[in-house]
Scaffold this active site. Sequence first.
Site, short mmCIF file in Angstrom:
data_model
loop_
_atom_site.label_atom_id
_atom_site.label_comp_id
_atom_site.label_asym_id
_atom_site.label_seq_id
_atom_site.Cartn_x
_atom_site.Cartn_y
_atom_site.Cartn_z
N VAL A 153 -5.40 0.44 3.13
CA VAL A 153 -5.63 -1.01 3.02
C VAL A 153 -6.90 -1.26 2.20
CG1 VAL A 153 -6.25 -3.08 4.33
CG2 VAL A 153 -4.40 -1.60 5.15
N ASP B 151 -16.69 5.05 14.71
CA ASP B 151 -15.80 5.30 13.57
C ASP B 151 -15.14 3.97 13.22
OD1 ASP B 151 -13.70 5.84 11.88
OD2 ASP B 151 -12.93 7.54 13.02
N LYS C 269 -5.26 10.95 1.06
CA LYS C 269 -5.37 9.59 1.61
C LYS C 269 -6.69 9.01 1.10
CE LYS C 269 -6.13 7.34 6.09
NZ LYS C 269 -6.12 7.53 7.55
N SER D 50 -13.07 1.88 10.33
CA SER D 50 -12.27 2.03 9.12
C SER D 50 -12.90 1.28 7.95
CB SER D 50 -10.87 1.49 9.36
OG SER D 50 -10.14 1.46 8.15
N ALA D 51 -12.83 1.87 6.76
CA ALA D 51 -13.30 1.20 5.55
C ALA D 51 -12.45 -0.04 5.25
CB ALA D 51 -13.24 2.17 4.37
N ASP D 52 -11.32 -0.18 5.94
CA ASP D 52 -10.52 -1.41 5.75
C ASP D 52 -11.34 -2.64 6.10
OD1 ASP D 52 -8.48 0.37 5.29
OD2 ASP D 52 -7.25 -0.23 7.03
N LYS E 268 -4.11 -1.63 14.21
CA LYS E 268 -3.28 -0.63 14.89
C LYS E 268 -3.74 -0.45 16.33
CE LYS E 268 -3.38 2.21 11.37
NZ LYS E 268 -3.46 1.43 10.12
N GLU F 26 0.83 -1.21 0.00
CA GLU F 26 0.00 0.00 0.00
C GLU F 26 0.87 1.26 0.00
OE1 GLU F 26 -1.32 1.76 3.45
OE2 GLU F 26 -0.90 0.08 4.77
N1 PSU Z 1 -0.17 0.27 8.55
C1 PSU Z 1 0.83 1.00 9.11
N2 PSU Z 1 0.71 2.36 9.03
C2 PSU Z 1 -0.36 2.98 8.41
C3 PSU Z 1 -1.40 2.20 7.83
C4 PSU Z 1 -1.25 0.84 7.93
O1 PSU Z 1 1.79 0.45 9.66
O2 PSU Z 1 -0.41 4.22 8.36
C5 PSU Z 1 -2.58 2.89 7.14
C6 PSU Z 1 -3.27 1.92 6.20
O3 PSU Z 1 -3.24 2.48 4.90
C7 PSU Z 1 -4.67 1.78 6.72
C8 PSU Z 1 -4.90 3.14 7.33
O4 PSU Z 1 -5.58 1.47 5.71
O5 PSU Z 1 -3.64 3.37 7.99
C9 PSU Z 1 -6.13 3.15 8.23
O6 PSU Z 1 -6.62 4.44 8.32
P1 PSU Z 1 -8.08 4.75 8.94
O7 PSU Z 1 -7.98 4.28 10.37
O8 PSU Z 1 -8.26 6.24 8.80
O9 PSU Z 1 -9.06 3.95 8.13
MN MN Z 2 -12.54 6.52 10.04
#
Ligand code: PSU
Ligand code: MN
Length: 302
Positions: free
Chosen positions: A106, A136, A86, A138-140, A157, A25
């Site tokens: 992701v 909230d 992003k 994530s769309a992941d 994370k 990614e």
């Molecule tokens: N893995 C990491 N660092 C990151 C990410 C993943 O070690 O920054 C990114 C990925 O692209 C993941 C995003 O899809 O963080 C998630 O963001 P959000 O929580 O806003 O959906």
């Molecule tokens: Mn979000």
Amino acid sequence: MPDNFKFSEEVETALNENLAIVALESTVIAHGLPRPQNLETARRLEQIVRDSNAVPATIAVLKGVLRVGLSSEQLEYIAQSGDIHKLSRRDLPVVVANKWDGATTVATTAWIAERAGLKVFATGGIGGVHRGSLPDISADLPELARSNLVVVCSGAKVVLDLPATREWLETHGITVVGYGTNEMPAFYSRRSGLPVDVRADSVEEVAKIAAARRALELEGATLVCVPVPEAAEIPADELREVLDEALAEGDKKMIAGRELTPFLLSRMAERSGGATLRANIALLENNARVAAEVAVALTRGR
Ligand code: PSU
Ligand code: MN
């Protein structure tokens, strides 16, 4: 393939010859790591995949074109530009319509990788259910429920609500595989106390599960969770203070939406004297290697 897709020569050849390929990614490069470590890491991840006999396919959107495999200059641009969007799933039509640039999360990397015919994707930590009262998510997560890839990560994370994220994965039928572990790792830490669905101690075992999922045409990802290498781990109790501080500051400054994850990661890196950054890089590198080995095992199984 629609005109909106473009493959690098290396990836196109690898696809035609059925070689092992690993999708990578670009949000982690543009928004997850600071400069200059981001470009160094992006290049090293590609090198690690090559050293493990697979072809790296870093994914991003450039001038509205969905790119699968980037040139050295394109990678450098993503890492150094500083104002790359992003991109989550909802943003894809907007950047394509406007011919903008964007780094893929992701969610969007998985969507593009699957349509490009790739089978394995390596990242650091997936997004998940955030802490706090607003749901909230994530769309992941919904993307993992739809995608048929093997996604190699170190869990979700640690800034997230990990038990809620674990439940979400279960509800939506994503198979969580612990690579050499019975517990879901917690990103910078090796343990979360949360169970995996199955433990695998070799890439052949992972490939067997992924192949069975494919044979069943059971939609949804195989999420392979690999703990951060011991030497770079930050045990959960050591991380707690730094994490709580970052979460409280994010709350106070009312940081939300797509800004939240990058903010929390960079705050923790500052407050930990770079320890979280070292852990993040170490787990990304390790995951790229495991993903390449899984991709090779999958080609052998054919
Ligand atoms: N893995 C990491 N660092 C990151 C990410 C993943 O070690 O920054 C990114 C990925 O692209 C993941 C995003 O899809 O963080 C998630 O963001 P959000 O929580 O806003 O959906
Ligand atoms: Mn979000």
